[in-house]
Structure formats: C-alpha cells, structure tokens
Design an enzyme around this catalytic site. Sequence first.
Site, PDB file in Angstrom:
ATOM      1  N   SER A   1     111.347 -11.148  55.025  1.00 51.77           N
ATOM      2  CA  SER A   1     110.239 -11.544  54.218  1.00 51.77           C
ATOM      3  C   SER A   1     109.941 -10.565  53.222  1.00 51.77           C
ATOM      4  CB  SER A   1     108.970 -11.030  55.313  1.00 51.77           C
ATOM      5  OG  SER A   1     108.827  -9.850  55.493  1.00 51.77           O
TER       6      SER A   1
ATOM      7  N   LYS B   1     105.720  -4.536  54.011  1.00 51.18           N
ATOM      8  CA  LYS B   1     105.272  -5.524  52.862  1.00 51.18           C
ATOM      9  C   LYS B   1     104.732  -4.916  51.905  1.00 51.18           C
ATOM     10  CE  LYS B   1     105.249  -9.451  55.603  1.00 51.18           C
ATOM     11  NZ  LYS B   1     106.204  -8.539  56.589  1.00 51.18           N
TER      12      LYS B   1
END
Lengths: 211, 211
Positions: free
Chosen positions: A126, A163
């Site tokens: 991701s 993230k």
Amino acid sequence: MEKITKRQKQLLEIIYNYIKDTGYPPTFEEMRESLDVVSNQSIIDLLTKLENQKLLKRNEASARSLTILPLGNKILERPPLIPFLGSTTAGSPMETMEIAGEWKQISPEIKELKNNVFILKVFGDSMINAGIENEDIVLVKEQKEFISGDIVLAQTEDGSTIKRFISDDKPPYVYLKPENQKYKNIVFTDGMELKGKVISILKNGYWEPVK
Amino acid sequence: MEKITKRQKQLLEIIYNYIKDTGYPPTFEEMRESLDVVSNQSIIDLLTKLENQKLLKRNEASARSLTILPLGNKILERPPLIPFLGSTTAGSPMETMEIAGEWKQISPEIKELKNNVFILKVFGDSMINAGIENEDIVLVKEQKEFISGDIVLAQTEDGSTIKRFISDDKPPYVYLKPENQKYKNIVFTDGMELKGKVISILKNGYWEPVK
DNA sequence: ATTATAACTGACTAAAAGGTCGGGTGTCAA
DNA sequence: TTGACACCCGACCTTTTAGTCAGTTATAAT
C-alpha cells in the site's frame, strides 16, 4: 573500455578512502602521490576511464569535484557514503504492539532498538508509490507530533500500518493516505494512534531517505 | 564569540546541504552566492567565527576543505554525514540462535534484517575497550571468513558472544579476546562457530565504525 | 555618545588546481 | 610485427580558489 583494470581500481579505492577520511575528494596532486605518479595526465587518463565505465563522475571543471557513482561503490564492494538518517537520544521505549490486519506480520518483526528509534519490517504494497515495498525494512522514530505529508506508523483497531499522514482544510481534515491507488484513505477514529514517523528505508543494503 | 548568529547558522546550513547534495563542500564563490554577498571576506569572517566555536574546521589551505565538526551537526540538529556501514545483497538468512551465557539476552534481541546483515543488542561489558558497551546495538554482517582483529559474533556451547577474533603464530593460535582486562581469552573448541563480523555500532543514534 | 562586534565591500594577489600538448614505454593479441 | 591500448612523463598554460588589505555599515550594549 569494459573491465576495470588494477590501476583504475586502485585509484577508485584511493578516492573512496580519501572521502571517507576527510569528507571530501582528493586533488590531482594527492591522487598523484597516492598512486606514485608524477603527471596529471596519468590521473586524467584513469579518471576518464573510470568515468566511461560510469563508476565515477567528474563534475564542473572545479576542484575536488569527484563523485563515486553507485556502480563504483558496487565494484569496491563498499556502501556509498550517504548520511545515516535517524537519531535522537531521548524518549521512552515503545511498547510492543500487537498487530494484525493489512500489514499482517509487522508485530513479530518489531524490534526495539535504542531510545526512540526502531526498525520495522513492513508487509504489503500500500505504500509502493512512496518507495516502500513488501518486506522492506524501515526506520521509525517514535514521536507524537506530525506534519502533513509525514509517513507514519499508525496503530488502528485491527493492527498497525504504515501510511502517509495528511491534514488539510477540507473534510475529513485528517486522514491516512496509502501510496497506492488500490487502497482507500483511512479516516481517523478514536482507537487510532500515531506511533512514529518513518525516517529511512533500507534499500539494497543502504538506508535511504523517505520521499 | 559564544553564540551562533543567524548568519553563521545560515552558512553552516548551506555547507551541510551542499555536502549532502554533492558529496563535497562548496567553494567560496558558491558560498558567496548562497549567502548573496559579493566579498570573500564575508565568508572568511563567518567561517572564522564558526571555527572559533568549534562547529567547523578549515583544513590545510586548500580548495573545498571544510569539515563540519560534531558540534556543528548538533547545532543543525542533523546527523553527521558518515558512511552507513553494512550492506551486500547476497547471502542466506541466518538462523535464529538460542542464547544464554555471558551475553545472556542476545537471543530475544536478534533481529533478522535483510539478506546477510542484521542488528544485535549486546549485553555485558567484555568489549568496552572496543567501544561496545552494555546494551549497545551493533550491526553484524554474516560471513564465514575472518581476519585477525575482526570483532566477531561467536556461537559457543553456552550461547553467543561478541569478541575480538585473533589468530597469530603462537599457541593457542586462534582464540577470542575480550576487550576488557576482567575477562580471559576464549580458546576455540569444536562446538564454536563464528557467525559474522561486527561492522558498526550504534552510538548516540549514529552508526559508527568499529575500532 | 561611544565602543564593540558582526557583517560586509571591492580591488587585489598568490597559490592551488585542473587541464593541454606532444610525446614515450610496455604488454598483449591478431 | 604491428597495432591497439593502458599507463606514464614533463613542460607549460589557464582558471579557480583562497586569502589579503584597507576600509564601510549596521546594530546592540554601556
């Protein structure tokens, strides 16, 4: 013009060591002395050949402007002389986290290092657009305050994740953004906590700054 | 001559960034441009003051021969631009070791990192003269061949330990030498195995080469 | 108001540093 | 045995670079 010769390698070695010792590259004179030759031309010849092999770069016509290229470091089997990012000496150790979810296996790989810097192995894709790939090792600095754009280690209900932290002036104001179109933004919830900031990524054996 | 001024810090910053970007320090001309001044004297004045404060060092009268001293890096709150030691891309991962004995707790701290480089937390004081202190973190490169003087990670009957590897021409020819007078040399036995070489020590947040 | 100090100017100099030119020598392979 | 090539020499030139000198300006402290 293909294979490095003994003499060329010697010079590359001399340059590497000089930089390592002093912080800057040698002059022609210093290289002449190290190689025990008396003519600048000798150095120029060798440098030119190292350049042709993409091992070295001579920059603008200027003093001591040599850079050993990645290929050069590889030939010497030495790491490039880049800064080691990540430091600080204060701060309490982070408690070991229980992990699951997207980055499934972070937990067993979390290693307390020293003070407030530690190393993580990350799983998943991701963050590939930020240069963090599956199974990469990142260096995380434990901290409490973040600015928009920081890559952070977040603890969510179902585990920890890496993230990009974004805060702006439109709803939802603060959220976590994956660096991969396949994944959706994660909005903040009460159970979430930012643990630290990713300050470096281990790539091919070298620590690189984050993007 | 005690506190760094804005202008001095600017110059230090410029030098730091220049080195970071190019690999070598700037010339006077480049510093003049960055600071937007036209006289060399301006640079000399500032450099002299930075030198007096032990933030910077000008070496022999020679081009681009600036070194930012540890104090200078501290003021900038930047890590020094030292090499990150440890790399290589090949090699099989090391099996996790079961540990006991002198360095009691190495085991739970052993972290496989990537390829054949890994990080260890060491316990004990038997290597203090080599700069490795209790609870220090070291970077170990897995390898099979060693030369006398290497600091090695050795697996013995009662656990793993970090010691200096010595081989010379007198009995017992090969042995492990602690860097602390309190401890005795360890002679080789069949059960012993050298796992890797310590290539770097984490000190105050920075990786330093081993002595 | 006086003084100290940081920062700066502009013209100049000396040395350092990179580069050129026109060669030479030794090795190795075709 | 003839090139090709790596490596080297030595005299010379040009540019870059650090540094000098004798000042000025701005600011803050006494």
